[in-house]
Enzyme design. Sequence first.
Site, short mmCIF file in Angstrom:
data_model
loop_
_atom_site.label_atom_id
_atom_site.label_comp_id
_atom_site.label_asym_id
_atom_site.label_seq_id
_atom_site.Cartn_x
_atom_site.Cartn_y
_atom_site.Cartn_z
N HIS A 146 5.84 -29.49 -17.59
CA HIS A 146 6.94 -28.53 -17.64
C HIS A 146 6.77 -27.60 -16.45
O HIS A 146 5.68 -27.53 -15.84
CB HIS A 146 6.91 -27.74 -18.94
CG HIS A 146 7.27 -28.53 -20.15
ND1 HIS A 146 7.57 -27.94 -21.35
CD2 HIS A 146 7.38 -29.87 -20.35
CE1 HIS A 146 7.85 -28.88 -22.24
NE2 HIS A 146 7.73 -30.05 -21.66
N GLU A 172 6.42 -24.34 -16.28
CA GLU A 172 5.41 -23.31 -16.48
C GLU A 172 4.00 -23.90 -16.53
O GLU A 172 3.09 -23.41 -15.85
CB GLU A 172 5.67 -22.53 -17.77
CG GLU A 172 7.04 -21.89 -17.84
CD GLU A 172 8.11 -22.75 -18.52
OE1 GLU A 172 9.02 -22.18 -19.12
OE2 GLU A 172 8.02 -24.01 -18.44
N CYS A 219 8.70 -22.99 -23.92
CA CYS A 219 8.41 -23.62 -25.21
C CYS A 219 7.04 -23.15 -25.70
O CYS A 219 6.32 -22.46 -24.97
CB CYS A 219 8.45 -25.14 -25.07
SG CYS A 219 7.07 -25.82 -24.10
N CYS A 256 4.19 -24.13 -23.32
CA CYS A 256 4.15 -23.29 -22.13
C CYS A 256 3.67 -21.88 -22.46
O CYS A 256 2.94 -21.27 -21.68
CB CYS A 256 5.52 -23.27 -21.45
SG CYS A 256 5.94 -24.88 -20.74
#
Length: 196
Positions: free
Chosen positions: A87, A89, A117, A120
């Site tokens: 992701h 992040e 999320c 993250c």
Amino acid sequence: MTPRTHATLLLALSLLAAPLFATAPAPLPDDPACTAADRAFMERAYELARYATTHGGSPFGAVLVKDGKVIAEYSNCEHVTGDVTKHAETGLISAFSPKITRATFAASTLYTSSEPCTMCCGSIRFAGIGRVVFGTTELQFLRVMGIPLDPHPLDSREVFERTAPGTKVLGPLMEAEGLKIHEDYWPTHMFPRDGT
């Protein structure tokens, strides 16, 4: 229950009560605590999210800023790498944590095109990042995707309140722009809903 938690709960319940959208829902207002500088760096996070959509990733971007200067950037690349942890992040933190001290992370702001999320949030917490600004709320972009919403959503503010209360979280910011990026991407890139 704090006033902010209560407001977040009311927002979540109002979003859950609305029907799923095939197109972007109405954007939420900007967090009033965000600044003009936050807007400029969020624009860069959105640029990275758009970049991801044309380079094998999903529409997510992240920018790490310290003292008004960008020190790290990352676009989602989970599909092209086959690594579900890439992701924006988590990818940024993984790529740059060997080069950035914990003190620098603590004094920095992470701008992320969409609300982090829980995975993250964990990476942000363990990196010790002191401030997070997100663009599009998770519930809003899940509506664009047409994914059934969890009846008990766990938003990033609650995750940080419970696990890293010193992390300041702001957002949404410029959500209309973020929703447009999601709206342009997901109709032709949706994963099968039957889990295959």
